[in-house]
Design an enzyme around this catalytic site. Structure first.
Site, PDB file in Angstrom:
ATOM      1  N   GLU A 268      -2.452  -3.243   6.324  1.00 17.78           N
ATOM      2  CA  GLU A 268      -2.316  -4.954   5.975  1.00 17.78           C
ATOM      3  C   GLU A 268      -3.803  -5.395   6.604  1.00 17.78           C
ATOM      4  O   GLU A 268      -3.571  -6.714   6.835  1.00 17.78           O
ATOM      5  CB  GLU A 268      -1.018  -5.655   6.173  1.00 17.78           C
ATOM      6  N   ASP A 347      10.277  -2.750   3.016  1.00 20.19           N
ATOM      7  CA  ASP A 347       9.744  -3.914   3.641  1.00 20.19           C
ATOM      8  C   ASP A 347      11.062  -4.962   3.792  1.00 20.19           C
ATOM      9  O   ASP A 347      11.088  -5.870   2.977  1.00 20.19           O
ATOM     10  CB  ASP A 347       8.565  -4.517   3.061  1.00 20.19           C
ATOM     11  N   GLU A 375      12.914 -13.671   5.495  1.00 20.21           N
ATOM     12  CA  GLU A 375      11.775 -13.609   4.308  1.00 20.21           C
ATOM     13  C   GLU A 375      12.207 -13.211   2.883  1.00 20.21           C
ATOM     14  O   GLU A 375      11.877 -13.799   1.942  1.00 20.21           O
ATOM     15  CB  GLU A 375      10.868 -12.680   4.844  1.00 20.21           C
TER      16      GLU A 375
HETATM   17  C1  GCU Z   1       5.808  -8.252   5.674  1.00 16.55           C
HETATM   18  C2  GCU Z   1       5.509  -9.547   5.779  1.00 16.55           C
HETATM   19  C3  GCU Z   1       3.923  -9.823   6.366  1.00 16.55           C
HETATM   20  C4  GCU Z   1       4.195  -9.119   7.856  1.00 16.55           C
HETATM   21  C5  GCU Z   1       4.464  -7.682   7.642  1.00 16.55           C
HETATM   22  C6  GCU Z   1       4.502  -7.205   9.015  1.00 16.55           C
HETATM   23  O1  GCU Z   1       4.786  -7.570   4.861  1.00 16.55           O
HETATM   24  O2  GCU Z   1       5.405 -10.156   4.632  1.00 16.55           O
HETATM   25  O3  GCU Z   1       4.090 -11.303   6.469  1.00 16.55           O
HETATM   26  O4  GCU Z   1       2.896  -9.336   8.380  1.00 16.55           O
HETATM   27  O5  GCU Z   1       5.612  -7.594   7.028  1.00 16.55           O
HETATM   28  O6  GCU Z   1       5.677  -6.815   9.297  1.00 16.55           O
HETATM   29  O7  GCU Z   1       3.715  -6.806   9.666  1.00 16.55           O
END
Ligand code: GCU
Length: 682
Positions: A268, A347, A375
């Site tokens: 990410e 997730d 979340e």
């Molecule tokens: C999820 C979440 C993110 C977070 C990611 C992670 O995707 O939405 O905000 O950064 O998990 O666990 O790194």
């Protein structure tokens, strides 16, 4: 602002101990944890009229340390009118004290059965996704639903850290022993915690230390470039290695009991070793070797997938990513690396199968990561108690009924299939740097607290924090017993009706949430970005993954080996076959593993379409019953707390109906199947 809620440590829970004669047989000078024990006892006896007994006085309760090697352990035994806690060290004595607090009057009953108590997991950790700077999209706390950060405000560590001191006390009382201080997505300001921020890190560590808790920092893999001014962060570059070694030395100079680093790399948008053609083992070992001289640990996250890949191509599958990246690296991680694996392959959904990575790396220390912050489970606006979900995950038998569980792997208990034969339980086999290392690790979760007066936004979300900590201590504990324990501690003067209402609202709340949201393990269907509320197709046509493939003919993701993405093949037997076969795949994971027609009949006897109609209507109705139940206990819990819960339950009712309406209508329009129970569908 109203006073800060004491969560599970209101003064009253110390009454049974505080009205008695208590002796602390341990020299607290020089040991901050023993000082905490002494101070807790002194405060309690002062408040409730008891006494601090001297060495020769008779005492109702004696707390004593009898040093021994090995893990923290304490015993509680009753004899001749005295209850004695014997602990192997300072932390164990603190746990023993709180064991007595939880027992309440029962700790002083002459028929008290002797107790031997030790944590199953060596590591019981909470990660904070707190940003030092307010992030333009994610705010101060990424995925935080309880106000601002208790650590940071105005772009720096707070001057007034009194909330942190209270938090540390709460966590220490339930055996948490590690806390990550900053977001795994490390931005420029947070990266500087490792350099200019060290005096502030030391201030935070000093508040956690008296409660037996070590602090960790999330670090950016690119820090040698962004903070250090080097031209590269290649893990095999000697200057990069020297830079990290110096950073570790600097941290330990001011925080001698520093825990180590948490790392999200090549995921990410976070930088990582891939940029240099290196792999995750190269990256993790770089940091592990910097920390090793000081006894530190690297938590390397396995939540890795390529968010730029086009997952709409049906030959790819985001669920496969962590296993594909990490399982070939088994045996290559240093013994002070812990691979931190999210419980599921996607997730933190309300329902996912357990991650196949957990079964695939017998020569690697593994910690399982849960999400206490809600979340994907209602964002602390919905009352969703996750104890049963976590318990089910932890008890899942990875190699079939009766075999080793997820909790066993995390705790490093026993042999794991696939490890070299003939090795000692708890010891990693094989050659390489990991040889002979203990495989113990534990559980990690993302915290749900903020600077909200109730800590967690929804006051009932405190139960999740409590339950996580207690399950991290003992994954076999009965979650419903932990729920009642939490109710008793948090509301010590509640009458039976209040207790029953709290229990009834929470005990089945995970199932209720699942019932009115994404069905049968399909996941997501949340609004993109913030992830609150329903949007059935919200993620379906984005590059973040493929989630349900619904059309007029059916729904679900074919992850079989026979015709789908092959994900089922990442599981060992029997699960690779159980999930592969429609006849044996459990209903609640059906759409995670299979694409089926809307008319497909579940093991429960109804079609997929009818299942959606039923569970959504019923789940939404249960939220109304909960709100009504809570209304009846008005005046019997503090008004501010009652008001906050009332407001949240009302939003849950609204949102649950929105989910129910959207899902039922979506299924009806796509499938054309009428609701056999004749309910109106808009
Ligand atoms: C999820 C979440 C993110 C977070 C990611 C992670 O995707 O939405 O905000 O950064 O998990 O666990 O790194």
């Amino acid at each position: 602002m109203s006073a800060v809620h004491p969560m599970w440590l209101p003064d009253d829970v110390f009454r049974p101990l505080g009205r008695r004669a208590v002796r602390v047989d341990a020299d607290a000078s020089g040991d901050p944890v023993l000082a905490t024990v002494r101070d807790e006892v002194a405060a309690a006896v002062t408040r409730f009229g008891g006494t601090l007994a001297g060495p020769d006085d008779r005492a109702d309760l004696v707390l004593t340390v009898e040093p021994a090697d090995g893990p923290d352990t304490h015993t509680v035994a009753r004899s001749a009118g005295t209850t004695t806690v014997r602990a192997t060290g300072a932390r164990a004595l603190l746990h023993g004290l709180h064991d007595v607090v939880r027992l309440g009057e029962r700790a002083f009953a002459d028929d008290l059965a002797e107790r031997h108590v030790a944590p199953v997991n060596e590591l019981r950790m909470l990660d904070h996704w707190d940003n030092v700077d307010v992030h333009p999209v994610m705010g101060q706390v990424e995925r935080g639903y309880a106000g601002g950060s208790i650590f940071y405000a105005d772009g720096r560590v707070r001057d007034d850290l009194s909330r942190v001191a209270q938090y540390a006390r709460l966590l220490g009382s339930v055996g948490i022993n590690a806390v990550g201080l900053n977001n795994v997505n490390v931005h420029r300001t947070e990266a500087r915690l490792l350099t200019d921020g060290l005096p502030d890190v030391a201030r935070l560590a000093a508040l956690f230390r008296p409660h037996g808790i070590r602090v960790f920092l999330s670090v950016s893999f690119a820090a040698p470039i962004t903070v250090g001014g080097l031209p590269t962060s290649d893990p095999l570059d000697p200057d990069v290695q020297a830079w990290w070694a110096q950073r570790a030395a600097d941290v330990y100079a001011v925080v001698p009991d520093f825990g180590g680093f948490v790392v999200k790399a090549d995921s990410e948008g976070q930088p990582g070793p891939f940029a240099y053609g290196r792999d995750h083992a190269d990256g993790a070992n770089l940091l592990a070797r910097a920390l090793r001289p000081f006894g530190g640990t690297v938590f390397w996250r396995a939540f890795v997938y390529d968010h730029r890949q086009d997952w709409r191509d049906r030959s790819t599958d985001r669920a496969r990513a962590a296993f594909d990246h990490f399982s070939p690296l088994d045996g290559r991680f240093d013994d002070n690396v812990v691979l931190q694996v999210k419980y599921g392959p996607m997730d933190f959904q309300a329902r996912e199968p357990v991650s196949p990575v957990i079964a695939a790396m017998p020569r690697t220390r593994l910690a399982v990561e849960l999400q206490v912050t809600q979340e994907y489970t209602g964002q602390q606006r919905h009352a969703v108690w996750l104890g049963p979900q976590w318990s089910q995950i932890l008890r899942f038998p990875l190699w079939g009924e009766g075999g080793r569980t997820v909790a066993d792997v995390a705790a490093g208990l026993g042999d794991r299939p696939g490890a070299d034969p003939g090795t000692d339980p708890g010891t990693a086999p094989g050659a390489g740097p990991g040889a002979g290392a203990p495989r113990r690790a534990g559980l990690v979760a993302v915290s749900n607290v903020g600077d909200d007066a109730f800590w967690t936004g929804h006051p009932l979300a405190q139960a999740n924090l409590y339950t996580f900590a207690r399950l991290a201590w003992d994954p076999e504990a009965d979650p419903l017993a932990l729920l009642d324990e939490w109710v008793t501690l948090t509301f010590p003067s509640a009458d039976d009706e209040v207790r029953a209402a709290l229990h009834a609202i929470l005990d089945d709340s995970w199932r209720t949430y699942e019932d009115y949201t994404a069905p049968l393990g399909v996941g997501f269907m949340v609004r993109p970005g913030h992830h609150y509320g329903p949007d059935v197709d919200g993620y379906e046509y984005t590059p973040w993954g493929t989630y349900h493939f619904a059309d007029r003919d059916g729904i679900g993701v074919d992850r079989t080996r026979a015709t789908g993405t092959g994900f089922t093949g990442q599981y060992p037997a029997p699960w690779r076959d159980v999930y592969e076969d429609l006849a044996t795949c459990p209903d609640d994971l059906l759409l995670f593993f299979h694409h089926v027609p809307w008319s497909h009949v579940l093991h429960s006897g109804v079609s997929v379409a009818q299942h959606v109609y039923d569970t959504h209507a019923d789940g939404a109705a249960r939220t109304e019953a909960n709100a009504a139940r809570w209304a009846r206990v008005a005046g019997r819990v503090p008004d501010d707390l009652h008001g906050r819960v009332t407001e949240r339950l009302a939003e849950q009712v609204r949102s649950a109906h929105e989910w129910s309406d959207q899902l039922r209508s979506y299924v009806h329009r796509h499938s054309g199947i009428p609701d056999a129970r004749g309910r109106t569908i808009h």
